[in-house]
Scaffold this active site. Structure first.
Site, PDB file in Angstrom:
ATOM      1  N   GLY A  22      -3.971  -0.384   2.874  1.00 19.19           N
ATOM      2  CA  GLY A  22      -3.129  -0.713   2.100  1.00 19.19           C
ATOM      3  C   GLY A  22      -1.922  -0.113   2.015  1.00 19.19           C
ATOM      4  CG  ASP A 149       0.242   5.880 -11.307  1.00 11.04           C
ATOM      5  OD1 ASP A 149       0.328   4.965 -11.643  1.00 11.04           O
ATOM      6  OD2 ASP A 149      -0.030   5.241 -10.123  1.00 11.04           O
ATOM      7  N   PRO A 152      -5.776  -0.472 -12.093  1.00  9.14           N
ATOM      8  CG  PRO A 152      -6.227  -2.333 -12.626  1.00  9.14           C
ATOM      9  CD  PRO A 152      -4.737  -1.094 -13.276  1.00  9.14           C
ATOM     10  CB  ALA A 153      -3.745  -0.698  -7.761  1.00  8.80           C
ATOM     11  CG  ASN A 154      -3.923   4.830  -8.219  1.00 13.44           C
ATOM     12  OD1 ASN A 154      -4.027   3.876  -7.004  1.00 13.44           O
ATOM     13  ND2 ASN A 154      -2.631   5.252  -9.163  1.00 13.44           N
ATOM     14  CG  ASP A 167      -2.537   7.499  -4.868  1.00 10.03           C
ATOM     15  OD1 ASP A 167      -2.134   8.260  -5.177  1.00 10.03           O
ATOM     16  OD2 ASP A 167      -2.619   6.663  -5.284  1.00 10.03           O
TER      17      ASP A 167
END
Length: 312
Positions: A22, A149, A152-154, A167
């Site tokens: 990603g 931060d 959901p992506a982290n 992250d």
């Protein structure tokens, strides 16, 4: 950069790049093979994915390098089952135009963002997710690290369903110098806490707001404050009422208490953990939620949960 016997790129003479996993604003994450220890790892290549971005923003590459070091130091402070493990950092030689690489644990599962592409999660799973991420945040906060931060992506999901927070690239360390310019909004607008949008930093409570918004999205399947533009989203985060959850079951009251703009009534981490554990013990938490055939929705108050409704 060297080449391995298989003809793949080799980082630091040891880490064989296999495939990208990603990319984002801080660079690209690769699946790689540690040929010294014979294990798979994740490598974060810290540089702007778009070279034009670096050219348009003088100093961006150096700022990313400093953030990479910050992330490595933040993660090095933590040894926790729900925080991604960092193994090593590869720094460029002085005077070269290279870029850092962060060598991390490879979590063999997708992100929460990917999981939510297929729809909301059962309430029991969301409650487990909340406890996992909260435990990671509490460990970070105890070491003076604010994530800033949480989204959901982290959050990565292991095959057994447990969550791993990753992250920490824009994490704030209590004893480090700020890397961001005045007036720059750091974090994802739809998950940022309202006090941070107003310029108030350094609060663990802000990470808890972000966690609450993440849990709302995971259970409800929609983001209550996402708008068509970043500016409109920030305005909504600052002022607009939050629709009351309709499919979150026993998690709903927890979200109502957590997603409040008044810091004096927002639960702290210990209180939130107890609320989530109590909700997990509720009978309705043991089964997936179904969409509510509900009456007209109420909304959370701008600065606290709704008061008693007429007739109650």
């Amino acid at each position: 950069m060297d080449m391995s016997e298989a003809g793949r790129q080799l980082v630091d003479g040891r880490f064989e790049l296999i495939a990208p996993l990603g990319a984002g604003g801080m660079g690209t994450v690769w699946r790689a093979r540690d040929i010294a220890l014979h294990r798979d790892v994740a490598l974060k290549e810290v540089r702007p994915p778009d070279p034009a971005a670096a050219a348009a923003q003088p100093g961006l590459t150096e700022q990313l390098r400093e953030r990479a070091i910050r992330e490595a130091r933040a993660l090095a402070r933590l040894a926790h089952p729900h925080v991604v493990t960092i193994h090593h950092i590869v720094e460029p030689a002085p005077g070269t135009d290279g870029h850092p690489w962060i060598v991390m644990e490879l979590v063999k599962g997708g992100s929460l963002h990917d999981r939510l592409e297929s729809g909301p999660m059962p309430v029991a799973d969301v409650l487990r997710l909340g406890l996992d991420v909260l435990s990671a945040l509490r460990a970070a906060h105890a070491e003076g690290v604010l994530h800033r931060d949480v989204k959901p992506a982290n959050v990565l999901l292991r095959p057994d369903g447990s969550a791993v927070l990753t992250d920490f690239g824009i994490a704030a360390l209590h004893d480090s110098t700020a890397l961001t310019s005045t007036g720059v909004l750091i974090g994802s607008p739809e998950y940022i806490a309202p006090e941070r949008a107003r310029g108030e930093e350094g609060l663990a409570a802000s990470d808890l707001w972000s966690l609450g918004m993440l849990l709302y999205v995971a259970a409800e399947g929609v983001h209550p404050l996402r708008r068509a533009t970043t500016l409109a989203t920030v305005v909504a985060v600052l002022d607009e009422p939050i629709p009351a959850p309709v499919r979150s079951g026993p998690l709903g009251p927890v979200l109502e208490r957590l997603l409040v703009r008044d810091l004096s009534v927002r639960p702290d981490a210990a209180q939130l953990e107890q609320l989530l554990r109590d909700a997990s013990a509720a009978p309705a938490a043991g089964a997936p939620s179904a969409p509510a055939a509900a009456p007209a929705p109420t909304v959370l108050g701008q600065y606290g949960p709704p008061g008693p409704q007429p007739g109650t």
